[in-house]
Scaffold this motif. Structure first.
Motif, PDB file in Angstrom:
ATOM      1  N   GLY A  19       0.789  -1.224   0.000  1.00 53.79           N
ATOM      2  CA  GLY A  19       0.000   0.000   0.000  1.00 53.79           C
ATOM      3  C   GLY A  19       0.818   1.268   0.000  1.00 53.79           C
ATOM      4  N   HIS A  20       2.059   1.195   0.443  1.00 52.88           N
ATOM      5  CA  HIS A  20       2.894   2.390   0.486  1.00 52.88           C
ATOM      6  C   HIS A  20       4.334   1.967   0.225  1.00 52.88           C
ATOM      7  CE1 HIS A  20       4.830   6.060   1.853  1.00 52.88           C
ATOM      8  NE2 HIS A  20       3.641   6.644   1.842  1.00 52.88           N
ATOM      9  N   PRO A  21       5.028   2.615  -0.719  1.00 51.92           N
ATOM     10  CA  PRO A  21       6.376   2.172  -1.104  1.00 51.92           C
ATOM     11  C   PRO A  21       7.430   2.299   0.000  1.00 51.92           C
ATOM     12  CG  PRO A  21       5.849   4.273  -2.141  1.00 51.92           C
ATOM     13  CD  PRO A  21       4.582   3.777  -1.495  1.00 51.92           C
ATOM     14  N   GLN A  22       7.194   3.147   1.007  1.00 54.96           N
ATOM     15  CA  GLN A  22       8.185   3.313   2.072  1.00 54.96           C
ATOM     16  C   GLN A  22       7.902   2.433   3.293  1.00 54.96           C
ATOM     17  OE1 GLN A  22       7.909   7.578   2.577  1.00 54.96           O
ATOM     18  NE2 GLN A  22       9.757   7.890   1.347  1.00 54.96           N
ATOM     19  N   THR A  23       6.909   1.600   3.202  1.00 52.34           N
ATOM     20  CA  THR A  23       6.532   0.765   4.343  1.00 52.34           C
ATOM     21  C   THR A  23       7.485  -0.403   4.502  1.00 52.34           C
ATOM     22  OG1 THR A  23       4.211   1.318   4.022  1.00 52.34           O
ATOM     23  CG2 THR A  23       4.693  -0.630   5.320  1.00 52.34           C
ATOM     24  N   LEU A  24       8.013  -0.581   5.715  1.00 52.23           N
ATOM     25  CA  LEU A  24       8.870  -1.716   6.054  1.00 52.23           C
ATOM     26  C   LEU A  24       8.243  -2.444   7.243  1.00 52.23           C
ATOM     27  CD1 LEU A  24      12.364   0.009   5.813  1.00 52.23           C
ATOM     28  CD2 LEU A  24      11.247  -1.411   4.095  1.00 52.23           C
ATOM     29  N   THR A  25       7.607  -3.590   6.975  1.00 53.28           N
ATOM     30  CA  THR A  25       6.950  -4.369   8.039  1.00 53.28           C
ATOM     31  C   THR A  25       7.350  -5.840   7.894  1.00 53.28           C
ATOM     32  OG1 THR A  25       5.000  -4.580   6.623  1.00 53.28           O
ATOM     33  CG2 THR A  25       4.968  -2.797   8.259  1.00 53.28           C
ATOM     34  N   PRO A  26       8.638  -6.172   8.122  1.00 54.19           N
ATOM     35  CA  PRO A  26       9.100  -7.542   7.879  1.00 54.19           C
ATOM     36  C   PRO A  26       8.410  -8.598   8.727  1.00 54.19           C
ATOM     37  CG  PRO A  26      10.761  -6.272   9.062  1.00 54.19           C
ATOM     38  CD  PRO A  26       9.699  -5.312   8.646  1.00 54.19           C
ATOM     39  N   ASN A  27       8.078  -8.286   9.989  1.00 49.79           N
ATOM     40  CA  ASN A  27       7.437  -9.290  10.839  1.00 49.79           C
ATOM     41  C   ASN A  27       6.008  -9.576  10.392  1.00 49.79           C
ATOM     42  OD1 ASN A  27       9.719  -9.641  12.455  1.00 49.79           O
ATOM     43  ND2 ASN A  27       9.188  -7.871  13.699  1.00 49.79           N
ATOM     44  N   MET A  28       5.261  -8.542  10.060  1.00 47.47           N
ATOM     45  CA  MET A  28       3.901  -8.766   9.577  1.00 47.47           C
ATOM     46  C   MET A  28       3.921  -9.452   8.207  1.00 47.47           C
ATOM     47  SD  MET A  28       1.734  -5.507  10.952  1.00 47.47           S
ATOM     48  CE  MET A  28       0.182  -6.322  10.673  1.00 47.47           C
TER      49      MET A  28
END
Length: 198
Positions: free
Chosen positions: A162-171
């Motif tokens: 949804g957003h190019p700057q999103t970093l959510t490795p655990n999710m």
């Protein structure tokens, strides 16, 4: 290979295998050992853990053969020898679920809590590996469900792109292990009523 069956909490059984593959330059014995271990696990009704000095690097035929039925936990990609300044990885801790070829009414889940090569150069001529694995079983008739609801999450997590700057490795890792619902709607465009509706 040494084989031991261990009873875990809740009556679950785990097969623990320890081995040391042949060190000579001809890989034939290591490949034969890998195939033999895969045959052992192929007939198993329970999950298994394999640990040892396999004298084979990750892209070798022996390791590729093992990885057809075993999983290498994330975090074990560091080299283990020589102990003073490691340059090659030949030591492993692998895990395997119960064989799909055996008819049992239980699913085995393996949670990789932690896995890494330790910075310890005194106890052995190889760097030790720490791997914390949580084995659980659940009936095929009762699936595990984890529902996550976060206020203002939107689609701003990596797996939904949804957003190019999103970093959510655990999710993202959690989503890759289960079912990800990509067509969801909120009951109201305001925080309080949408939370109450959940």
């Amino acid at each position: 290979v040494l084989e031991v069956d261990v009873e875990l909490p809740q009556g679950m059984e785990l097969t623990f295998l320890a081995t040391h593959f042949d060190h000579r330059s001809d890989p034939a014995q290591r490949l034969a050992s890998a195939k033999f271990i895969n045959e052992l696990v192929d007939a198993s009704k329970q999950p298994a853990c394999l640990a040892g000095d396999l004298n084979a690097v990750p892209d070798s035929t022996a390791i590729e053969t093992l990885l057809q039925q075993w999983t290498l936990p994330a975090g074990q990609d560091q080299p283990t020898i020589p102990v003073g300044k490691p340059q090659r990885k030949i030591d492993y801790i692998l895990h395997s679920q119960a064989s799909p070829n055996v008819d049992i009414n239980l699913d085995t889940n393996v949670l990789e809590v932690e896995s890494r090569v330790l910075d310890e150069a005194v106890a052995s001529d190889h760097r030790p590996i720490l791997s914390v694995l949580e084995f659980t079983q659940s009936s095929n008739n009762h699936p595990n469900v984890l529902f996550i609801s976060i206020d203002d999450l939107n689609d701003w997590i990596g797996c939904l792109q949804g957003h190019p700057q999103t970093l959510t490795p655990n999710m993202d890792a959690l989503a890759s292990r289960g079912v990800l619902f990509t067509n969801a709607h909120c009951s109201s465009p305001a925080c309080n009523p949408s939370r109450a509706a959940v």
